[in-house]
Write an enzyme that holds these catalytic residues in place. Structure first.
Site, mmCIF file in Angstrom:
data_model
loop_
_atom_site.group_PDB
_atom_site.id
_atom_site.type_symbol
_atom_site.label_atom_id
_atom_site.label_comp_id
_atom_site.label_asym_id
_atom_site.label_seq_id
_atom_site.Cartn_x
_atom_site.Cartn_y
_atom_site.Cartn_z
ATOM 1 N N LYS A 75 2.375 -6.509 -4.559
ATOM 2 C CA LYS A 75 2.445 -5.953 -3.207
ATOM 3 C C LYS A 75 2.848 -6.965 -2.134
ATOM 4 O O LYS A 75 3.451 -6.602 -1.134
ATOM 5 C CB LYS A 75 1.095 -5.317 -2.841
ATOM 6 N N ASP A 111 -0.373 3.123 2.267
ATOM 7 C CA ASP A 111 -1.810 3.267 1.978
ATOM 8 C C ASP A 111 -2.605 3.610 3.239
ATOM 9 O O ASP A 111 -3.440 4.511 3.236
ATOM 10 C CB ASP A 111 -2.379 1.977 1.366
HETATM 11 P P1 NAD Z 1 -8.966 -6.387 -3.484
HETATM 12 O O1 NAD Z 1 -9.369 -7.239 -4.645
HETATM 13 O O2 NAD Z 1 -7.667 -6.626 -2.826
HETATM 14 O O3 NAD Z 1 -10.098 -6.478 -2.342
HETATM 15 C C1 NAD Z 1 -11.439 -6.374 -2.655
HETATM 16 C C2 NAD Z 1 -12.277 -6.335 -1.397
HETATM 17 O O4 NAD Z 1 -13.622 -6.038 -1.777
HETATM 18 C C3 NAD Z 1 -12.355 -7.651 -0.632
HETATM 19 O O5 NAD Z 1 -12.455 -7.381 0.747
HETATM 20 C C4 NAD Z 1 -13.648 -8.282 -1.153
HETATM 21 O O6 NAD Z 1 -14.223 -9.160 -0.227
HETATM 22 C C5 NAD Z 1 -14.505 -7.060 -1.312
HETATM 23 N N1 NAD Z 1 -15.571 -7.184 -2.312
HETATM 24 C C6 NAD Z 1 -15.432 -7.402 -3.639
HETATM 25 N N2 NAD Z 1 -16.639 -7.412 -4.228
HETATM 26 C C7 NAD Z 1 -17.544 -7.204 -3.251
HETATM 27 C C8 NAD Z 1 -18.951 -7.105 -3.232
HETATM 28 N N3 NAD Z 1 -19.676 -7.226 -4.348
HETATM 29 N N4 NAD Z 1 -19.554 -6.873 -2.052
HETATM 30 C C9 NAD Z 1 -18.842 -6.740 -0.922
HETATM 31 N N5 NAD Z 1 -17.499 -6.831 -0.873
HETATM 32 C C10 NAD Z 1 -16.864 -7.058 -2.025
HETATM 33 O O7 NAD Z 1 -9.062 -4.908 -4.023
HETATM 34 P P2 NAD Z 1 -8.375 -3.622 -3.385
HETATM 35 O O8 NAD Z 1 -6.997 -3.486 -3.906
HETATM 36 O O9 NAD Z 1 -8.593 -3.664 -1.926
HETATM 37 O O10 NAD Z 1 -9.221 -2.445 -4.040
HETATM 38 C C11 NAD Z 1 -10.541 -2.170 -3.605
HETATM 39 C C12 NAD Z 1 -10.931 -0.777 -4.085
HETATM 40 O O11 NAD Z 1 -10.103 0.174 -3.465
HETATM 41 C C13 NAD Z 1 -10.783 -0.538 -5.574
HETATM 42 O O12 NAD Z 1 -11.888 0.226 -6.001
HETATM 43 C C14 NAD Z 1 -9.516 0.275 -5.688
HETATM 44 O O13 NAD Z 1 -9.515 1.139 -6.802
HETATM 45 C C15 NAD Z 1 -9.589 1.079 -4.412
HETATM 46 N N6 NAD Z 1 -8.288 1.524 -3.896
HETATM 47 C C16 NAD Z 1 -8.196 2.830 -3.532
HETATM 48 C C17 NAD Z 1 -7.021 3.293 -2.966
HETATM 49 C C18 NAD Z 1 -6.924 4.737 -2.582
HETATM 50 O O14 NAD Z 1 -5.827 5.201 -2.301
HETATM 51 N N7 NAD Z 1 -8.011 5.463 -2.505
HETATM 52 C C19 NAD Z 1 -5.939 2.436 -2.777
HETATM 53 C C20 NAD Z 1 -6.065 1.093 -3.157
HETATM 54 C C21 NAD Z 1 -7.266 0.656 -3.717
#
Ligand code: NAD
Length: 292
Positions: A75, A111
């Site tokens: 990305k 998104d």
């Molecule tokens: P990422 O790795 O880029 O970011 C993770 C985020 O979560 C960071 O801000 C990190 O600090 C935080 N984090 C991780 N573990 C944590 C904890 N134990 N306590 C508090 N904060 C914590 O991941 P991402 O791509 O942002 O994905 C995050 C979630 O979003 C995933 O579950 C993914 O499946 C979901 N997602 C959903 C959509 C959608 O369209 N609904 C789109 C993208 C991602």
């Protein structure tokens, strides 16, 4: 001659470049939509990482592929290979959709607009509202940027003390300085400060979880330690859609708050990409009914 299927000499390919890719719902979603609307397109997922990305982009351009989605880990890496960026991609620093118009590649991030559009489908307008958002990764960042763009009055971002904290600071800086036209006030707090989190939620209309907390391997967990931080007139949203009802969604329902999981955001980010490639609206209700 017998028709061997809907692919013919004019079929246009739309791709997805990511790894790992096997779990993606995008091919099923887009192919069903192409079929329903009678569009001569096909959507295919390609296992592509950062190492192959430049070559793949060049190849896609040479084949005059109409466009593609980009997911992790590409990305951010894709930015350097594109000719132009939409504001959504510029401010987010990431691209999830590429459109090829006569060999010119433009990157978008749908998104965040998918998140905002899904709220609108639920009758929620962000104008003048305050949001508390947890996280600053790939899902939370576009939510922050597009929610600000959609007219929030204030956003309080909570981030854990990890490698994403600097991005949370950057998101706050972008909203306060680069997006001055929005007049949104952005604040940043450490997620470890749960009392501050309680206070920001108390003065917010919306609480958004933008982290994977609630999904495997963190299933059964929530960013909210104490359900008394929530109330019935709060709107609580989650990016997590598997499980459909995360711990946070359960907590929201317990207090009678509006609970909106990540499925709608996922569907609408795809629908907005679909529209960019085809100029047509994805039949979202039909896709939802058929696939989820
Ligand atoms: P990422 O790795 O880029 O970011 C993770 C985020 O979560 C960071 O801000 C990190 O600090 C935080 N984090 C991780 N573990 C944590 C904890 N134990 N306590 C508090 N904060 C914590 O991941 P991402 O791509 O942002 O994905 C995050 C979630 O979003 C995933 O579950 C993914 O499946 C979901 N997602 C959903 C959509 C959608 O369209 N609904 C789109 C993208 C991602």
């Amino acid at each position: 001659m017998k028709n061997a299927g809907r692919i013919d000499g004019r079929t246009q390919l739309i791709g997805l470049l990511a790894t790992p890719i096997g779990h993606s719902l995008s091919p099923a979603m887009h192919n069903l939509a192409f079929e329903k609307l009678g569009l001569n397109n096909v959507y295919m997922a390609f296992e592509v990482g950062n190492e192959q990305l430049e070559e793949v982009v060049r190849g896609m351009r040479a084949l005059n592929i109409r466009g593609y989605n980009v997911s992790m880990p590409n990305k951010t890496a894709i930015l350097q290979y594109l000719d132009e960026l939409d504001d959504s991609a510029k401010f987010t620093g990431a691209v999830n959709t590429v459109v090829n118009t006569d060999g010119k590649l433009k990157g978008y991030s749908t998104d965040g607009s998918g998140y905002v559009r899904n709220l609108r489908e639920h009758g929620i307008d962000l104008k003048g509202k305050k949001m508390t958002l947890v996280g600053s990764g790939g899902a939370a960042t576009p939510i922050a940027i597009e929610a600000a763009q959609a007219g929030l009055a204030e956003i309080s971002i909570f981030a854990r003390n990890d490698q994403f904290f600097a991005r949370a600071e950057e998101n706050v800086r972008i909203i306060n300085e680069d997006m001055k036209h929005t007049q949104v006030k952005a604040n940043i707090y450490p997620l470890e400060n749960q009392e501050q989190l309680r206070e920001e939620i108390r003065t917010s209309h919306i609480l958004a979880n933008g982290t994977g907390v609630g999904m495997k391997p963190l299933e059964g967990k929530s960013v909210i330690e104490d359900v008394s931080m929530l109330r019935s007139d709060l709107i609580v949203t989650d990016v997590v859609y598997s499980p459909a009802k995360s711990k946070l969604m359960e907590q929201a329902e317990t207090v009678g708050a509006t609970a909106i999981n990540g499925l709608g955001m996922m569907l609408w980010q795809g629908a907005l990409a679909f529209e960019l490639w085809t100029g047509q609206e994805m039949p979202v209700a039909y896709i939802k009914e058929q696939l989820f």
